[in-house]
Each structure stands twice: as C-alpha cells, then as structure tokens.
Design an enzyme around this catalytic site. Structure first.
Site, PDB file in Angstrom:
ATOM      1  N   GLU A 171      -1.066   7.094   4.897  1.00  0.00           N
ATOM      2  CA  GLU A 171      -0.796   6.174   3.721  1.00  0.00           C
ATOM      3  C   GLU A 171      -1.573   4.973   3.843  1.00  0.00           C
ATOM      4  O   GLU A 171      -2.021   4.362   3.067  1.00  0.00           O
ATOM      5  CB  GLU A 171       0.769   5.875   3.733  1.00  0.00           C
ATOM      6  CG  GLU A 171       1.633   6.981   3.480  1.00  0.00           C
ATOM      7  CD  GLU A 171       2.992   7.068   3.229  1.00  0.00           C
ATOM      8  OE1 GLU A 171       3.569   5.867   3.696  1.00  0.00           O
ATOM      9  OE2 GLU A 171       3.836   7.789   2.580  1.00  0.00           O
ATOM     10  N   GLY A 194       2.644  17.164  -1.530  1.00  0.00           N
ATOM     11  CA  GLY A 194       3.723  16.509  -1.713  1.00  0.00           C
ATOM     12  C   GLY A 194       3.561  15.111  -2.133  1.00  0.00           C
ATOM     13  O   GLY A 194       4.191  14.754  -3.366  1.00  0.00           O
TER      14      GLY A 194
END
Lengths: 211, 733
Positions: B693, B241
């Site tokens: 991240e 995603g």
C-alpha cells in the site's frame, strides 16, 4: 506545422476499413448458421478445433465462445473479467487472430481453430511467452494473465504482418517492435494489479529473441 | 509465539532464501491457465447449475412486491430466491449494508433476488423477467451538499490535537489554507466476485474469492444462521481484491441460499456492472489543509480536516491519519467528519485513509514549499521527524524518509527540474517533474500456520492466508525454506482453506510480514520437534542447512526426523505492544515526470520512480511488482479514476471498465523501484514491514505536482482530467 492530424485520419480510415472486412466475414458465417438452423430449436451443434483437438458441442445459441470454453469444455484458463469486451481477460486465438471470446458467440466459430492459454504450454513445458512472464513477473493475481499472454503472442504476429497501429509513425515502413507499439497494441488487455511495466519487458524479450 | 521484544539474530537473517530474487512458485500455474479461481471448480460427480443476481433498480426505499412468475416459468429455471421471500437475514459483523434479505433497499444494485437455472444463459434471461414494485424514498447522495450535516463519528479517533494549532497558525510567518477533493473510487479488480456453494446435509462448502477466509466464514455462518463449524471456505487463488474482497459479499450468500433452494450446487458470479454499485468503494473526500511555517521552512502548525459519507452505521474515510505522523510541527490538529449518504457502502480500498489523504496532503506540501520559496524535496527533509509529533517520547521504530527523498532526487535527476512552472517545453509537450512522500502505517495482526515434514524431506505449509497477487505463496515458501534449510522447491504451500490455521489474511499491507511471521513461529516449533526426534539437545544451537541438521561435528539428514512418521507443528505469531511503544510505519518517495500536451491538456506519464524504506524486503521480485502495481493505480487516481455519482437517482453511473477508466498499457511507462536496505526488528521476527500500500500513497500527488510544474495550473479536484487544465494552458495558434 505538423502532419499528425492528416495521419490520424488515414490511420482511422485504415482501421475502419479493416474492421469492415472483419464484419463482412463474420456476417457471412452468421447468416450461414441462421439459414441452416432457422426452424430448429434455440441450440446449435457446433464443431471446432480447440488446442488441436476436435470438439463437438450442442450449444444454446446465446452461448459465447468464452462460456463454451469455460463452462462446456472446462478450459477455465480463459478468464471472464467483464463479459463486455472491455478488459481483454478472455483473449483467445481464433484461426491465429486474437479475439475477445466474450464478444463472440460460439456458433460463429464453426470449423475454426481455437487456441487458448492451455494450448500454448503447460507447467514444465512453458511457451516462451509464458516463461518470459514468469521471468519478468509480468503478473500478480494472474487473472488477466492468460489474456495478456494470448494477446501478446498474436500481437507480435500482427507486427510481423505489418499491420499498423495508432502509434505507427510511418505506414510505408515495416512495423517495428517498440515499447510504444507494444503498449498501444496491448491496451485492450487491462491489468488492474498494474504489471504493465514488467509485461512490456517480457514481451520485448520474446520479440527480440524472435527477430 | 508472542512477539513482544525486538527480534534478535535469527535464521531468517541468513538471507539464503528470504530476500532473494525467487520467481513466483505459482507462476507456471498462473501463466498456463491452470490456477483454479472461484468460479472454475469442477466436480465430475456433481453438475453445477447457475445463479444470476437481480439488483435493486432504486437507491433507497423498499420493495412493495415482486412478481417472479415469468422468471419461474422460463426455460431451465430451477429456483428463484427473493429478498422479500426469504425475509430479514442477520447481517455479518464486517458489512455495513446488508447483502440480502428483507424488503428494505439501502442502495442501488443491492441484491434482491437470485434466479437459478440449468445454464448460465437461461438464468440470465430469466433474471431479466423479475418484476419489482418499489416504494422509492428520497436519499442523500451528494457529499458536497451533505457536508454541513456531517457529524463526529462515535468510533475511532475522529479528533486529534497537540499544542495550540489556532494560536500558532494565527501567528505563523507564512500561512497556507486550501481545500481538496478526491472522488469515489472502485477497486475494479480483474476477477469479479464469484462463488460456488454446495450443501452436504447441513454442511456447506463455498469456493469463493476472499482476502480474509475466517471473516467470510464467520459472517457467512451468521448470515445463514448456522454454526461456523459447518462452513468450509476455499479460496486458493484470488483474481485481485484491493480491499473489495475483505468482507463477505452477496455472491457467496446468494450461492448458498440458491443451492439450498435448488438442492444442487450453484455458481454465482457478479456481472461486471454490479461491482461498482453492489459492492464497496473508496469513499469520496473533501479535505481542508492548513499549514503555518517559519520563513526558514519549519512547520509550526498543521491541520488536516476530512469529510466523507457512508450509509448509516458505516465509517469515515480516515484521510487525516498520516498527517498526525508524517511531518514535524509542535501545534497540530486533525478532524474527521462523517455524513450520511445513501450511496453503496464505502469501505476499505488499498491504503484506506492514507491513499486519499496523501493525495491532498502532498499537494499541500508542494504548494507550501513554493510559497516559502523552498525546493519541495528540501522542504520535506527540513520537516522530518524521528518521533511521533503528538507524543515526542514515542519514537519511530525505524524511519528513513529522508534517505528515500535524497536517493530518489539523485536517481531521478531532480536537479534538472524547472524551478519555474511551465518552464520546460519539448515540442508540443509541457514537461514537468513532481515529488511526493510515501507513507503508510505498518499493522500487526496475529497469524497462524501449520508445517509438516515428511519422509521425503518435503515441507508443507498450511495456513488460511490468501495470495491476492501479492506473492504470499512464494514468500511463505521462502520463509519455510530458510527456517528448515531446504531449497524452495522442497516446500509445498497450501493457502486459502478454512480447515487451515487462521492467518492474518490479506489487507492493510500486513499480510506479507504477519503471515510469514506466523510461518516462522510454526517452523521454530518444527525445528524443536526435529531436534528432539534426531536426539539433538539444544535446538537453539542447531543449524538447518542443505537439507541437513547440524550441531558441531554431528550432522543428520532433515528427512530422517520424519522417517517413521511425518512431523507436524503448528503455532501462531501474536504481537505485544511494540507498536504502542514505537510508531511503526513505512516510508518512501515518489518521483514522476509528465508531459502535458499544450494544445489538448492531455497528460502523459513519462517517467516514474519509487524509493521505499519498508523493512526487510522478503522478495525483491514480488515486492517490486507490488510497488509498480500501486504506482499504476496511483496514476489512475491522479488522471482518470472517478465513480461519477448520479445525485438524483443515487448510483455510480460509470459502472463498468469502459467508463470507469483504470490505466492501460499505453498509460504506463517503464517504472523504477529502489528499496533501501533496511530491516526493522520491532515489526516481527521477519523484520519486514508492509510494502503493497506504501507504493500507492503519494503517487497521485506526485503526478499532480508534476502537472503543476509542467503547466503552472494547480488542480485540487481529482482526477486531473484535461478539462481542468485546458483553460490555464498557454495560448496556441
């Protein structure tokens, strides 16, 4: 000073030559279909073996091998990532050779022996390469994974058959299983999650076990 | 469970299962092709038919008319639903551009029709027969050209300041002022957006590929004008995603409308070439960074300004946000400005803000270190801060950036780096090393779960949490196993179903910590229910271990608590203000060695190391995978990834995987990842923070800095392609 330039050309010639061989073979089987169905409808009856099982399908001639597997045989382990031959997620084995199933029409595979990810192993009885991918965490989202695994299984056979790659240094010596060879030969299989480092370790382990 | 005081010792601290190297529990399904993704659901009771999307061929304007007669009469066609035919639909809360409906065109490849046919081939062929008459309007597509029209966004914190930047910069002993650009980037996850929609009366079930189940459910109901309770979303496996599946997308809307029209279940997948222009992307930025410092290397003034563009109603790329927190300096300012562009919607992509922000900031820090004659590792260490530099009374909950840098420098052999750019050559290769800090904030989002114990002693966890490759299945199983004292293979995990409690979902690297904290909360309740059922008085003094419940000498099998009926507990984690009183962030250091071909300028990555300090690592295997994947994406950002804008026609030209170049096997060497042993009791009962991240933030700059160290050529415009290097390389004969 160096020979890479000359070597480049010979490699390229070799690739062109092998590509031409493949093209001739495919054209031959294609023309066989065109003559036998020329006046018929836009669909063709095809029979081939998929994961050891004889399958017969009446297919729209435009149906790719990928959609035949996914939409008609419900073998959805083979993934559609791009439908353009750019990502490798749809890699299956056709008569033992890896092929992007999205770039080839189902009708071109009459009589062939197709192996998909489902044919390599199942949960509980994983193919060694599948087990190595689990062991080394050679995947994340899992969507490129069946293609990576099918591709890697066939890729090791290509090395064993001494087929050279872009990074093969000595064309006269037996092809070796090195990380550089694996990376080069697997570069048609994109993993956007970026599991490459772990995938190479999984494949290396299996290659070592085989050697 | 409300989490508003720092976590004390709790069952997770045992570390028997959590923190252990447990292989993915969904591994056998994924490696055998048995994991079922959105487009792959089969129901032997109902045959699906196929929808094929038609996208706008202009970037801005409106549809005058559509001629669908040829499409409607094509073989196999069951229905054609057009945007002008269906009229305006209400836009979901999370989208900037409308997904479908009406005659206005906001961007290229915006969905304008879906053609439904018995087979995929028929639908695709018929879709090509739709004729559209457009009234095209001029749009703005060029960020550079639109920069001066950029305005201060109304929402968020576009400006920040502390001290007096202008005065401090003016009087600084050493000054630095540079501008950097980052391009538009595409998520390019492997599974294109896909949905199957089936109506049963007024109830709709959609199998789709979503990171955030409840957001999709809410926005799909809004778009269709139906009650949210009538919508059932299923997304147990997601083929990647990276932010592109955070918000409802056109495939789900088209499938639902097409299924209603065709009165059959309909499957719609976006063709790969639609991903770049139909969906969202990370917006391009222009970033100006100014740094003033004393000669001893201490930063006295730092400013970061960023410009980006988006459609009307959209938001900026917040590329300055890390600069508010990463380095010390009494005088500071940031500013974020937003231009209106008529490109496809800009939105979150992995580490929105920090990813492009660190691409610029961490080159600037490298440049400033050189100007000061400082080693770039030392320069970063000198300017470490343990408090929020804007609000010194506000400490970091836990911060060991210095440990990341020192550990990394030692493990990577940083002392061997050539002090002189271009000073190391091996044959045809100019070799260099680069470093960058990694930084990403830790976000806290409420998350719910339901746990059930059955008479066989199996624990089942249900939550609408998603696993986008992050390892949610596995870390959730580990959490429940630890809490209830059972092995992982006694835990079943069901995810991605809107009938389950609403979770944090997957985004902003909050999913791992928050979703497991939600499972923790539910397990605490289940432990209480077990204690009560088995007649133990005080659940706090119980030990759950080895499939047993113990207090003192008394021990009972866990399964006995469910001998007559299953025990079910549900709860959610909610967060107090610990993220207000304390700045919660994650830290790391990236080290990269590159070789640059002296003749061609081709860059090859030779070695990579990431050191991360991000709280408790719930599973070293899946955490490593998150980080190496992020490092790989960072290499793409550094060297090849750029959505090329056609500034006349207004679209991203390279909209497929051949022309939008993500890294492939041959681009990535073996990667090393080190996790510092830490835990952060401010973040959650899990004491974990995000990692997925963090691994991306700074990577591209470390590559850029390594290229500079190798060649002496400083490139400030990403990606660093060979054409930007070649003129600065030494002459070769």
């Amino acid at each position: 000073m160096q020979s890479p330039g000359a070597l480049e050309i010979s490699r390229r010639d070799l690739l062109v030559a092998s590509a031409a061989t493949v093209t001739v073979a495919s054209t031959a089987s294609l023309s066989h279909f065109q003559t036998s169905t020329a006046a018929a409808s836009q669909s063709t009856k095809i029979s081939f073996t998929v994961n050891g099982e004889r399958r017969e399908l009446q297919l729209d001639n435009r149906t790719t091998l990928l959609d035949a597997l996914r939409e008609h045989l419900h073998l959805t382990g083979t993934k559609k990532g791009c439908d353009h031959g750019q990502c490798g997620a749809c890699t299956v084995l056709a008569d033992g050779r890896r092929v992007n199933a999205c770039l080839t029409l189902a009708v071109m595979h009459e009589g062939e022996d197709i192996t998909t990810i489902e044919g390599l192993g199942q949960p509980g009885s994983l193919h060694p390469m599948q087990a190595a991918f689990v062991e080394h965490d050679g995947f994340q989202c899992g969507y490129c994974t069946p293609g990576q695994i099918c591709s890697s299984v066939a890729m090791l056979e290509e090395i064993k058959a001494n087929i050279p790659s872009h990074v093969t240094g000595d064309l006269l010596a037996p092809a070796e299983v090195t990380p550089a060879e694996i990376r080069e030969r697997m570069s048609g299989n994109i993993c956007r999650c970026g599991a490459y480092s772990n995938i190479v370790e999984a494949i290396t382990e299996i290659a070592g076990r085989k050697a | 469970m409300r989490f508003d005081t720092p976590a004390m010792t709790n069952p997770i601290d045992q570390g028997k299962v959590v923190g252990q190297r447990i292989h993915r529990i969904d591994g056998p399904l994924k490696t055998t092709g048995r994991a079922v993704y959105a487009y792959e659901w089969h129901d032997s009771n109902g045959r699906y038919v196929y929808g094929y999307i038609v996208g706008s061929a202009i970037a801005k304007g409106r549809i005058r008319s559509m001629d669908v007669s040829a499409a409607r009469n094509a073989p196999g066609v069951l229905a054609v639903v057009t945007s002008d035919g269906i009229g305006d639909l209400k836009k979901g809360k999370y989208n900037t551009a409308k997904l479908f409906g009406g005659t206005e065109i906001q961007h290229y490849h915006q969905a304008i029709a879906v053609v439904v046919a018995e087979t995929f081939e028929e639908a695709r062929a018929a879709a090509a027969l739709v004729k559209v008459d457009y009234a095209e309007e001029k749009g703005a597509f060029d960020l550079e050209a639109a920069k001066d029209t950029a305005v201060k966004p109304e929402e968020g914190e576009p400006d920040s300041a502390a001290g007096d930047f202008d005065a401090a910069f003016e009087t600084a002993a050493v000054k630095f002022d540079q501008t950097y650009t980052t391009p538009d980037q595409s998520h390019a996850m492997m599974e294109p957006h896909a949905s199957i929609a089936a109506w049963n009366g007024d109830e709709l079930t959609v199998w789709t590929s979503s990171q955030m189940i409840d957001w999709w459910r809410t926005d799909l109901a809004t778009t269709l004008g139906i009650d949210k309770e009538k919508v059932h979303i299923m997304s147990p496996f997601i083929g990647g995603g990276f932010g592109c599946k955070l918000f409802l997308r056109a495939d789900a809307v088209l499938a639902a409308l097409a299924a209603r029209e065709a009165k059959r279940p309909v499957k719609v997948a976006l063709p790969r070439p639609f991903l770049m222009n139909n969906t969202t992307h990370r917006p391009a930025t222009i970033q100006r960074i100014r740094i003033g410092a004393e000669r001893d290397g201490r930063i006295t003034a730092i400013a970061h300004e960023s410009w980006s563009g988006d459609l009307p109603g959209g938001g900026p790329e917040v590329a300055v946000q890390q600069t508010r927190l990463l380095y010390a300096g009494a005088n500071r300012m940031t500013a974020t400005r937003l231009a209106t562009l008529d490109l496809p919607e800009g939105n979150a992509m992995r580490a929105p803000g920090e990813a492009p922000g660190m691409m610029a900031l961490e080159i600037a820090i490298d440049e400033m270190a050189e100007r000061l004659g400082r080693d770039p590792v030392d320069f970063r260490i000198i300017n470490d801060t343990q408090v929020d530099p804007e609000k010194p009374e506000r400490p970091f909950s836990h911060r060991n950036l210095v440990g990341c840098l020192r550990t990394g420098a030692e493990r990577f052999g940083w002392q061997d780096r050539s002090k002189q750019p271009g000073g190391r050559r091996e044959g045809n290769w100019l070799v260099g090393m680069g470093v960058a800090s990694a930084f990403r904030n830790n976000l806290l989002v409420p998350s719910g779960a339901r746990v059930r114990l059955d008479r066989e002693g199996i624990v089942t966890v249900e939550t609408d949490m998603t696993d986008i490759g992050t390892g949610s299945y596995t870390i959730i199983a580990q959490t429940a196993a630890e809490m209830l004292g059972v092995p992982v293979d006694k835990v079943a995990v069901s995810l991605g179903d809107s009938r389950f409690p609403v979770s944090s979902g997957s985004g902003g690297q909050f999913g791992g910590n928050c979703s497991t904290a939600g499972v923790y909360a539910a397990c605490v309740k289940l432990r209480e229910a077990v204690a009560q059922k088995l007649g133990f008085n005080s659940p706090d003094e119980l030990t759950f271990s080895g499939g047993e419940v113990r207090a003192g000498d008394r021990r009972m099998p866990l399964a006995q608590a469910a001998s007559d009926e299953a025990l079910v507990a549900e709860d959610r984690i909610e967060f107090g203000d610990l993220d207000k009183t304390h700045q919660q962030s994650t830290f790391g250091a990236h080290f990269v060695e590159v070789g640059v071909d002296v003749a061609t300028g081709e860059t090859r990555i030779r070695r990579m190391l990431a050191v991360c300090g991000a709280g408790r690592i719930l599973n070293p295997i899946t955490a490593r995978s998150q980080v190496i994947g992020a490092m790989t994406m960072g290499v793409g950002g550094a060297l090849s990834e750029e959505l090329v804008v056609d500034t006349e026609r207004g679209f991203f030209v390279n909209h497929d995987l051949a022309a939008y170049e993500v890294p492939v096997h041959a681009d990535i060497p073996h990667q090393e990842v080190i996790f510092l042993d830490e835990s952060d009791p401010m973040s959650s009962p899990m004491k974990a923070k995000g990692i997925a991240e963090l691994g991306l933030c700074g990577v591209a700059a470390a590559v850029a800095n390594a290229i500079y160290n190798a060649t002496g050529v400083r490139v400030r415009k990403y990606p660093i392609t060979l054409d930007k290097l070649i003129n600065g390389l030494p002459e070769v004969s």
